[in-house]
Write a protein that holds these residues in place. Structure first.
Motif, PDB file in Angstrom:
ATOM      1  N   THR A  72     -79.779  -8.671  -6.828  1.00 30.33           N
ATOM      2  CA  THR A  72     -81.160  -8.472  -6.403  1.00 30.33           C
ATOM      3  C   THR A  72     -81.873  -7.362  -7.176  1.00 30.33           C
ATOM      4  OG1 THR A  72     -80.430  -7.000  -4.646  1.00 30.33           O
ATOM      5  CG2 THR A  72     -80.705  -9.322  -4.083  1.00 30.33           C
ATOM      6  N   GLY A  73     -81.275  -6.818  -8.209  1.00 35.17           N
ATOM      7  CA  GLY A  73     -81.898  -5.761  -9.006  1.00 35.17           C
ATOM      8  C   GLY A  73     -83.210  -6.213  -9.619  1.00 35.17           C
ATOM      9  N   ALA A  74     -84.062  -5.255  -9.933  1.00 33.35           N
ATOM     10  CA  ALA A  74     -85.428  -5.522 -10.380  1.00 33.35           C
ATOM     11  C   ALA A  74     -85.513  -6.510 -11.541  1.00 33.35           C
ATOM     12  CB  ALA A  74     -86.108  -4.212 -10.751  1.00 33.35           C
ATOM     13  N   ASP A  75     -84.678  -6.384 -12.531  1.00 26.39           N
ATOM     14  CA  ASP A  75     -84.780  -7.234 -13.718  1.00 26.39           C
ATOM     15  C   ASP A  75     -83.549  -8.102 -13.931  1.00 26.39           C
ATOM     16  OD1 ASP A  75     -87.341  -6.258 -14.444  1.00 26.39           O
ATOM     17  OD2 ASP A  75     -86.406  -4.453 -15.274  1.00 26.39           O
ATOM     18  N   ALA A  76     -82.753  -8.308 -12.895  1.00 26.42           N
ATOM     19  CA  ALA A  76     -81.496  -9.052 -13.047  1.00 26.42           C
ATOM     20  C   ALA A  76     -81.741 -10.472 -13.542  1.00 26.42           C
ATOM     21  CB  ALA A  76     -80.729  -9.065 -11.727  1.00 26.42           C
ATOM     22  N   ALA A  77     -82.748 -11.148 -13.006  1.00 28.61           N
ATOM     23  CA  ALA A  77     -83.035 -12.522 -13.451  1.00 28.61           C
ATOM     24  C   ALA A  77     -83.483 -12.517 -14.909  1.00 28.61           C
ATOM     25  CB  ALA A  77     -84.099 -13.156 -12.562  1.00 28.61           C
ATOM     26  N   ASP A  78     -84.303 -11.542 -15.286  1.00 31.25           N
ATOM     27  CA  ASP A  78     -84.775 -11.455 -16.668  1.00 31.25           C
ATOM     28  C   ASP A  78     -83.604 -11.292 -17.634  1.00 31.25           C
ATOM     29  OD1 ASP A  78     -87.120 -11.357 -15.250  1.00 31.25           O
ATOM     30  OD2 ASP A  78     -87.745  -9.393 -15.986  1.00 31.25           O
ATOM     31  N   TYR A  79     -82.696 -10.385 -17.307  1.00 31.42           N
ATOM     32  CA  TYR A  79     -81.545 -10.139 -18.191  1.00 31.42           C
ATOM     33  C   TYR A  79     -80.668 -11.375 -18.302  1.00 31.42           C
ATOM     34  CZ  TYR A  79     -82.832  -5.204 -17.861  1.00 31.42           C
ATOM     35  OH  TYR A  79     -83.506  -4.014 -17.908  1.00 31.42           O
ATOM     36  N   ARG A  80     -80.478 -12.078 -17.193  1.00 30.72           N
ATOM     37  CA  ARG A  80     -79.637 -13.280 -17.220  1.00 30.72           C
ATOM     38  C   ARG A  80     -80.282 -14.367 -18.065  1.00 30.72           C
ATOM     39  NH1 ARG A  80     -75.020 -15.128 -17.964  1.00 30.72           N
ATOM     40  NH2 ARG A  80     -74.342 -16.820 -16.631  1.00 30.72           N
ATOM     41  N   ILE A  81     -81.584 -14.547 -17.908  1.00 27.31           N
ATOM     42  CA  ILE A  81     -82.281 -15.543 -18.725  1.00 27.31           C
ATOM     43  C   ILE A  81     -82.144 -15.204 -20.199  1.00 27.31           C
ATOM     44  CG2 ILE A  81     -84.580 -16.420 -19.339  1.00 27.31           C
ATOM     45  CD1 ILE A  81     -85.242 -16.277 -16.288  1.00 27.31           C
ATOM     46  N   MET A  82     -82.282 -13.928 -20.535  1.00 30.16           N
ATOM     47  CA  MET A  82     -82.187 -13.549 -21.950  1.00 30.16           C
ATOM     48  C   MET A  82     -80.762 -13.701 -22.487  1.00 30.16           C
ATOM     49  SD  MET A  82     -85.196 -13.349 -22.763  1.00 30.16           S
ATOM     50  CE  MET A  82     -84.701 -13.230 -24.455  1.00 30.16           C
ATOM     51  N   GLN A  83     -79.761 -13.566 -21.635  1.00 30.62           N
ATOM     52  CA  GLN A  83     -78.387 -13.823 -22.067  1.00 30.62           C
ATOM     53  C   GLN A  83     -78.193 -15.294 -22.399  1.00 30.62           C
ATOM     54  OE1 GLN A  83     -76.118 -12.495 -18.685  1.00 30.62           O
ATOM     55  NE2 GLN A  83     -75.536 -10.577 -19.684  1.00 30.62           N
ATOM     56  N   LEU A  84     -78.826 -16.157 -21.637  1.00 32.46           N
ATOM     57  CA  LEU A  84     -78.603 -17.596 -21.770  1.00 32.46           C
ATOM     58  C   LEU A  84     -79.503 -18.276 -22.797  1.00 32.46           C
ATOM     59  CD1 LEU A  84     -78.392 -18.411 -17.954  1.00 32.46           C
ATOM     60  CD2 LEU A  84     -76.480 -18.355 -19.572  1.00 32.46           C
ATOM     61  N   ALA A  85     -80.724 -17.827 -22.934  1.00 30.66           N
ATOM     62  CA  ALA A  85     -81.707 -18.521 -23.767  1.00 30.66           C
ATOM     63  C   ALA A  85     -81.409 -18.377 -25.251  1.00 30.66           C
ATOM     64  CB  ALA A  85     -83.109 -17.992 -23.467  1.00 30.66           C
ATOM     65  N   ASP A  86     -81.670 -19.452 -25.952  1.00 29.23           N
ATOM     66  CA  ASP A  86     -81.567 -19.480 -27.409  1.00 29.23           C
ATOM     67  C   ASP A  86     -82.943 -19.749 -27.997  1.00 29.23           C
ATOM     68  OD1 ASP A  86     -78.726 -19.149 -27.617  1.00 29.23           O
ATOM     69  OD2 ASP A  86     -78.471 -21.266 -27.070  1.00 29.23           O
ATOM     70  N   ALA A  87     -83.069 -19.515 -29.287  1.00 25.45           N
ATOM     71  CA  ALA A  87     -84.322 -19.816 -29.968  1.00 25.45           C
ATOM     72  C   ALA A  87     -84.713 -21.261 -29.680  1.00 25.45           C
ATOM     73  CB  ALA A  87     -84.172 -19.588 -31.468  1.00 25.45           C
ATOM     74  N   HIS A  88     -85.985 -21.483 -29.480  1.00 26.56           N
ATOM     75  CA  HIS A  88     -86.585 -22.806 -29.241  1.00 26.56           C
ATOM     76  C   HIS A  88     -86.389 -23.322 -27.821  1.00 26.56           C
ATOM     77  CE1 HIS A  88     -87.420 -22.645 -33.448  1.00 26.56           C
ATOM     78  NE2 HIS A  88     -86.131 -22.564 -33.723  1.00 26.56           N
ATOM     79  N   ASP A  89     -85.759 -22.530 -26.951  1.00 28.73           N
ATOM     80  CA  ASP A  89     -85.729 -22.887 -25.534  1.00 28.73           C
ATOM     81  C   ASP A  89     -87.089 -22.547 -24.938  1.00 28.73           C
ATOM     82  OD1 ASP A  89     -83.143 -23.889 -25.395  1.00 28.73           O
ATOM     83  OD2 ASP A  89     -82.265 -21.967 -24.812  1.00 28.73           O
ATOM     84  N   LEU A  90     -87.343 -23.057 -23.744  1.00 31.90           N
ATOM     85  CA  LEU A  90     -88.583 -22.778 -23.031  1.00 31.90           C
ATOM     86  C   LEU A  90     -88.276 -21.887 -21.839  1.00 31.90           C
ATOM     87  CD1 LEU A  90     -91.586 -23.256 -22.305  1.00 31.90           C
ATOM     88  CD2 LEU A  90     -90.864 -25.379 -21.187  1.00 31.90           C
ATOM     89  N   ILE A  91     -89.069 -20.845 -21.661  1.00 30.71           N
ATOM     90  CA  ILE A  91     -88.951 -19.941 -20.517  1.00 30.71           C
ATOM     91  C   ILE A  91     -90.267 -20.009 -19.744  1.00 30.71           C
ATOM     92  CG2 ILE A  91     -88.688 -17.534 -19.775  1.00 30.71           C
ATOM     93  CD1 ILE A  91     -87.089 -17.069 -22.393  1.00 30.71           C
ATOM     94  N   VAL A  92     -90.164 -20.153 -18.423  1.00 33.31           N
ATOM     95  CA  VAL A  92     -91.356 -20.133 -17.566  1.00 33.31           C
ATOM     96  C   VAL A  92     -91.262 -18.885 -16.697  1.00 33.31           C
ATOM     97  CG1 VAL A  92     -92.691 -21.323 -15.799  1.00 33.31           C
ATOM     98  CG2 VAL A  92     -91.482 -22.652 -17.557  1.00 33.31           C
ATOM     99  N   THR A  93     -92.248 -18.001 -16.843  1.00 37.90           N
ATOM    100  CA  THR A  93     -92.252 -16.741 -16.107  1.00 37.90           C
ATOM    101  C   THR A  93     -93.662 -16.201 -15.998  1.00 37.90           C
ATOM    102  OG1 THR A  93     -91.276 -14.518 -15.972  1.00 37.90           O
ATOM    103  CG2 THR A  93     -91.861 -15.316 -18.169  1.00 37.90           C
ATOM    104  N   GLN A  94     -93.880 -15.395 -14.972  1.00 34.99           N
ATOM    105  CA  GLN A  94     -95.137 -14.650 -14.878  1.00 34.99           C
ATOM    106  C   GLN A  94     -94.913 -13.191 -15.273  1.00 34.99           C
ATOM    107  OE1 GLN A  94     -96.629 -14.521 -10.855  1.00 34.99           O
ATOM    108  NE2 GLN A  94     -94.576 -14.322 -10.000  1.00 34.99           N
ATOM    109  N   ASP A  95     -93.691 -12.853 -15.644  1.00 32.61           N
ATOM    110  CA  ASP A  95     -93.315 -11.486 -15.993  1.00 32.61           C
ATOM    111  C   ASP A  95     -93.581 -11.238 -17.482  1.00 32.61           C
ATOM    112  OD1 ASP A  95     -91.353  -9.470 -17.123  1.00 32.61           O
ATOM    113  OD2 ASP A  95     -91.011  -9.169 -14.987  1.00 32.61           O
TER     114      ASP A  95
END
Length: 146
Positions: free
Chosen positions: A52-75
């Motif tokens: 539940t940490g402030a940026d935990a979802a952001d860090y996880r997405i950045m661990q998983l995402a590769d170039a040319h993937d799509l990210i949907v966020t309001q952050d």
């Protein structure tokens, strides 16, 4: 391509899932354990839960995402990281983040946070409308078709 969704407060998950399924593109919803659900997801949709940490979802997405993937966020911070990784990044209101618009958005976010810390009131986000949903759907289709 994979679609990563900062899913805790995303009002367009249903649109993302429907459009991605039509194109046979995997969707990964990243949520905090505070939003845990037993709801089954349709085929092609995975849910990853993070602390539940402030940026935990952001860090996880950045661990998983590769170039040319799509990210949907309001952050805006996550959007900046996604752009640096050469991902396409969409806001749920239907605009595409770019290297041209991210700097002013980050500056605005910083100024708003500074005002709030000093005790000033700032406006919250506008109500999300059906028009916003359709604008997002159009932007998403455009990205998926390119």
């Amino acid at each position: 391509m994979n679609i990563y969704v900062d899913a805790d407060a995303c009002p367009v998950k249903d649109i993302i899932i429907a459009e991605a399924r039509a194109e046979n593109i995997p969707v990964i919803l990243v949520k905090s354990f505070n939003h845990y659900s037993l709801e089954d997801q349709p085929p092609g949709v995975e849910t990853i839960y993070v602390d539940t940490g402030a940026d935990a979802a952001d860090y996880r997405i950045m661990q998983l995402a590769d170039a040319h993937d799509l990210i949907v966020t309001q952050d805006y911070g996550l959007a900046a990281l996604g752009l640096a990784k050469n991902c396409t990044v969409l806001h749920h209101n239907g605009f595409v983040y770019s290297n041209k618009n991210i700097e002013p958005l980050l500056s605005s976010r910083h100024a708003q946070a500074k005002m709030r810390r000093s005790g000033q009131k700032t406006k919250g986000p506008k109500l999300f409308t059906d028009e916003d949903r359709e604008r997002f759907r159009g932007a998403l289709r455009e990205v998926l078709e390119s």
